[in-house]
Design a protein around this motif. Sequence first.
Motif, PDB file in Angstrom:
ATOM      1  N   ILE A  12       0.836  -1.204   0.000  1.00  0.00           N
ATOM      2  CA  ILE A  12       0.000   0.000   0.000  1.00  0.00           C
ATOM      3  C   ILE A  12       0.870   1.254   0.000  1.00  0.00           C
ATOM      4  CG2 ILE A  12      -1.607   1.356   1.422  1.00  0.00           C
ATOM      5  CD1 ILE A  12      -2.926  -1.302   2.208  1.00  0.00           C
ATOM      6  N   LEU A  13       1.949   1.245   0.783  1.00  0.00           N
ATOM      7  CA  LEU A  13       2.873   2.379   0.783  1.00  0.00           C
ATOM      8  C   LEU A  13       3.393   2.630  -0.632  1.00  0.00           C
ATOM      9  CD1 LEU A  13       4.902   4.442   2.012  1.00  0.00           C
ATOM     10  CD2 LEU A  13       6.423   2.489   2.455  1.00  0.00           C
ATOM     11  N   ILE A  14       3.784   1.578  -1.318  1.00  0.00           N
ATOM     12  CA  ILE A  14       4.312   1.717  -2.679  1.00  0.00           C
ATOM     13  C   ILE A  14       3.242   2.284  -3.601  1.00  0.00           C
ATOM     14  CG2 ILE A  14       5.159   0.412  -4.683  1.00  0.00           C
ATOM     15  CD1 ILE A  14       6.431  -1.552  -2.624  1.00  0.00           C
ATOM     16  N   ALA A  15       2.019   1.799  -3.469  1.00  0.00           N
ATOM     17  CA  ALA A  15       0.935   2.269  -4.338  1.00  0.00           C
ATOM     18  C   ALA A  15       0.637   3.742  -4.103  1.00  0.00           C
ATOM     19  CB  ALA A  15      -0.320   1.423  -4.092  1.00  0.00           C
ATOM     20  N   VAL A  16       0.590   4.176  -2.850  1.00  0.00           N
ATOM     21  CA  VAL A  16       0.319   5.594  -2.547  1.00  0.00           C
ATOM     22  C   VAL A  16       1.433   6.473  -3.114  1.00  0.00           C
ATOM     23  CG1 VAL A  16       0.050   7.311  -0.710  1.00  0.00           C
ATOM     24  CG2 VAL A  16      -1.054   5.068  -0.490  1.00  0.00           C
ATOM     25  N   ALA A  17       2.676   6.049  -2.911  1.00  0.00           N
ATOM     26  CA  ALA A  17       3.805   6.841  -3.403  1.00  0.00           C
ATOM     27  C   ALA A  17       3.780   6.925  -4.925  1.00  0.00           C
ATOM     28  CB  ALA A  17       5.108   6.219  -2.929  1.00  0.00           C
ATOM     29  N   GLU A  18       3.437   5.842  -5.600  1.00  0.00           N
ATOM     30  CA  GLU A  18       3.448   5.852  -7.053  1.00  0.00           C
ATOM     31  C   GLU A  18       2.241   6.542  -7.652  1.00  0.00           C
ATOM     32  OE1 GLU A  18       6.084   1.750  -7.727  1.00  0.00           O
ATOM     33  OE2 GLU A  18       3.920   1.730  -8.121  1.00  0.00           O
ATOM     34  N   GLU A  19       1.083   6.443  -6.994  1.00  0.00           N
ATOM     35  CA  GLU A  19      -0.131   7.056  -7.532  1.00  0.00           C
ATOM     36  C   GLU A  19      -0.290   8.516  -7.114  1.00  0.00           C
ATOM     37  OE1 GLU A  19      -2.044   5.686  -9.725  1.00  0.00           O
ATOM     38  OE2 GLU A  19      -0.958   3.778  -9.680  1.00  0.00           O
ATOM     39  N   GLY A  20       0.346   8.884  -6.004  1.00  0.00           N
ATOM     40  CA  GLY A  20       0.319  10.278  -5.591  1.00  0.00           C
ATOM     41  C   GLY A  20      -0.833  10.666  -4.681  1.00  0.00           C
ATOM     42  N   SER A  21      -1.708   9.719  -4.362  1.00  0.00           N
ATOM     43  CA  SER A  21      -2.814  10.036  -3.453  1.00  0.00           C
ATOM     44  C   SER A  21      -3.365   8.751  -2.874  1.00  0.00           C
ATOM     45  CB  SER A  21      -3.927  10.803  -4.168  1.00  0.00           C
ATOM     46  OG  SER A  21      -4.623   9.971  -5.084  1.00  0.00           O
ATOM     47  N   PHE A  22      -4.089   8.901  -1.734  1.00  0.00           N
ATOM     48  CA  PHE A  22      -4.682   7.724  -1.110  1.00  0.00           C
ATOM     49  C   PHE A  22      -5.850   7.203  -1.946  1.00  0.00           C
ATOM     50  CE2 PHE A  22      -2.682   9.957   2.462  1.00  0.00           C
ATOM     51  CZ  PHE A  22      -1.927   8.931   2.993  1.00  0.00           C
ATOM     52  N   SER A  23      -6.589   8.101  -2.562  1.00  0.00           N
ATOM     53  CA  SER A  23      -7.747   7.677  -3.349  1.00  0.00           C
ATOM     54  C   SER A  23      -7.308   6.925  -4.608  1.00  0.00           C
ATOM     55  CB  SER A  23      -8.602   8.890  -3.729  1.00  0.00           C
ATOM     56  OG  SER A  23      -7.827   9.843  -4.452  1.00  0.00           O
ATOM     57  N   ALA A  24      -6.275   7.441  -5.270  1.00  0.00           N
ATOM     58  CA  ALA A  24      -5.794   6.769  -6.479  1.00  0.00           C
ATOM     59  C   ALA A  24      -5.214   5.397  -6.131  1.00  0.00           C
ATOM     60  CB  ALA A  24      -4.752   7.629  -7.181  1.00  0.00           C
ATOM     61  N   ALA A  25      -4.492   5.311  -5.000  1.00  0.00           N
ATOM     62  CA  ALA A  25      -3.947   4.030  -4.563  1.00  0.00           C
ATOM     63  C   ALA A  25      -5.075   3.052  -4.249  1.00  0.00           C
ATOM     64  CB  ALA A  25      -3.055   4.228  -3.350  1.00  0.00           C
ATOM     65  N   ALA A  26      -6.155   3.551  -3.645  1.00  0.00           N
ATOM     66  CA  ALA A  26      -7.294   2.688  -3.329  1.00  0.00           C
ATOM     67  C   ALA A  26      -7.917   2.124  -4.601  1.00  0.00           C
ATOM     68  CB  ALA A  26      -8.331   3.474  -2.524  1.00  0.00           C
ATOM     69  N   ARG A  27      -8.063   2.965  -5.624  1.00  0.00           N
ATOM     70  CA  ARG A  27      -8.628   2.479  -6.883  1.00  0.00           C
ATOM     71  C   ARG A  27      -7.712   1.419  -7.514  1.00  0.00           C
ATOM     72  NH1 ARG A  27      -9.931   8.009  -7.303  1.00  0.00           N
ATOM     73  NH2 ARG A  27      -8.073   8.433  -8.571  1.00  0.00           N
ATOM     74  N   ARG A  28      -6.411   1.655  -7.489  1.00  0.00           N
ATOM     75  CA  ARG A  28      -5.461   0.700  -8.058  1.00  0.00           C
ATOM     76  C   ARG A  28      -5.524  -0.645  -7.351  1.00  0.00           C
ATOM     77  NH1 ARG A  28       1.082   1.892  -8.248  1.00  0.00           N
ATOM     78  NH2 ARG A  28       1.772  -0.150  -7.516  1.00  0.00           N
ATOM     79  N   GLY A  30      -8.087  -1.749  -5.490  1.00  0.00           N
ATOM     80  CA  GLY A  30      -9.436  -2.262  -5.288  1.00  0.00           C
ATOM     81  C   GLY A  30      -9.858  -2.212  -3.836  1.00  0.00           C
ATOM     82  N   ARG A  31      -9.412  -1.195  -3.134  1.00  0.00           N
ATOM     83  CA  ARG A  31      -9.733  -1.022  -1.710  1.00  0.00           C
ATOM     84  C   ARG A  31     -10.549   0.256  -1.515  1.00  0.00           C
ATOM     85  NH1 ARG A  31      -5.543  -3.442   1.434  1.00  0.00           N
ATOM     86  NH2 ARG A  31      -4.632  -5.135   0.205  1.00  0.00           N
ATOM     87  N   VAL A  32     -11.098   0.407  -0.328  1.00  0.00           N
ATOM     88  CA  VAL A  32     -11.732   1.679   0.032  1.00  0.00           C
ATOM     89  C   VAL A  32     -10.633   2.618   0.526  1.00  0.00           C
ATOM     90  CG1 VAL A  32     -13.951   0.624   0.565  1.00  0.00           C
ATOM     91  CG2 VAL A  32     -12.242   0.880   2.384  1.00  0.00           C
ATOM     92  N   GLN A  33     -10.834   3.924   0.340  1.00  0.00           N
ATOM     93  CA  GLN A  33      -9.786   4.885   0.692  1.00  0.00           C
ATOM     94  C   GLN A  33      -9.472   4.855   2.178  1.00  0.00           C
ATOM     95  OE1 GLN A  33     -10.364   8.843  -0.846  1.00  0.00           O
ATOM     96  NE2 GLN A  33      -8.998   9.788   0.651  1.00  0.00           N
ATOM     97  N   SER A  34     -10.505   4.670   3.008  1.00  0.00           N
ATOM     98  CA  SER A  34     -10.263   4.668   4.447  1.00  0.00           C
ATOM     99  C   SER A  34      -9.356   3.501   4.850  1.00  0.00           C
ATOM    100  CB  SER A  34     -11.597   4.578   5.206  1.00  0.00           C
ATOM    101  OG  SER A  34     -12.300   3.384   4.853  1.00  0.00           O
ATOM    102  N   GLY A  35      -9.505   2.349   4.185  1.00  0.00           N
ATOM    103  CA  GLY A  35      -8.655   1.200   4.480  1.00  0.00           C
ATOM    104  C   GLY A  35      -7.200   1.469   4.115  1.00  0.00           C
ATOM    105  N   VAL A  36      -6.968   2.170   3.007  1.00  0.00           N
ATOM    106  CA  VAL A  36      -5.613   2.513   2.583  1.00  0.00           C
ATOM    107  C   VAL A  36      -4.987   3.479   3.590  1.00  0.00           C
ATOM    108  CG1 VAL A  36      -4.274   3.721   0.820  1.00  0.00           C
ATOM    109  CG2 VAL A  36      -6.015   2.053   0.141  1.00  0.00           C
ATOM    110  N   SER A  37      -5.767   4.496   3.988  1.00  0.00           N
ATOM    111  CA  SER A  37      -5.258   5.473   4.958  1.00  0.00           C
ATOM    112  C   SER A  37      -4.912   4.808   6.285  1.00  0.00           C
ATOM    113  CB  SER A  37      -6.296   6.576   5.186  1.00  0.00           C
ATOM    114  OG  SER A  37      -6.555   7.275   3.991  1.00  0.00           O
TER     115      SER A  37
END
Length: 313
Positions: A12-28, A30-37
């Motif tokens: 998840i850390l890698i996804a957030v860093a690469e996507e630039g946001s928690f919401s974009a990482a969640a979409r990548r 397939g999670r809800v944004q709150s779970g990523v945060s």
Amino acid sequence: MLDTLTLDQLRILIAVAEEGSFSAAARRLGRVQSGVSQAVQGLEEALDLALFDRSGRRPVLTEAGSAILAEARQVVGRANGLRAHAATIAGGDEPDLTLAVDPLFPNAVLMESLRALQRAFPLLPVTLLTEGLGGPEQRLRDGVARLAIYGLLSAAAADLHAEKLTDVLMVPVVAADHPMASQPEPVARGFVEEQTQLVLTERTPLSQRASGGIFSARLWRFIDLATRLEYLLAGFGWCHMPLHLVEPHIQAGRLKRLRLEQSAGMALGLHVVRQRGQRLGRASQWLVDDLRRRLVAIDPPAAAAGTDRRPSP
């Protein structure tokens, strides 16, 4: 707290860093944004570090976050490699391949096959052991090697399974400035017997080299092929050597190929050997088949005129 750290958090850390946001990482993911945060927050608590600066519109990696991100990528990469390696083993591949090979085997052929093996089985760890005479068989019996390629010094033992792989043509050679090089050919038996012959001797007590191929009364003994070649080139004596190894020196005029009354050359059979009852893994069998395909284009040395099949020290 570090034992609460999970691979999922690192991904998840890698996804957030690469996507630039928690919401974009969640979409990548397939999670809800709150779970990523929550996952990132849990990781920060486990490491006792702030990984992102959240003061702006988009989360920005902190200096510590950048350092942890690099480590996270390595850990996740190793975990992915471990999973892939486990899957290949479960699919029938051996976990590793240790191969013991006599240096008499053509190294160029072996290198090309091993290079192809790397492409076909990129996750397979390979260990190559090169030892002459009884060395490969000893490694096989010790359980160190899964597979061995060497010339059988005697009838195959009941606990080993051997299959012929190829013949290596062993030819008598001497340094170009050695007295033998200027003798009329075939070189007379009596003259040969007076010269120093450079022979290989056992490094291990596993088996005894047969006396075939020894024609001189004076012997210098060596335990490895490379050192014997150096002394051969330096003019210390004559010996039988693999043609593929000495041909460049013959062509360059450093060595002369001899024709003796006793021998013009001899074919030494090399075998693929394994413990009887132990089946080859998929990668091992692939390697043996590939070696056979590459060797098939080489003319069988046994067909060369004037050769016999006595063992050559």
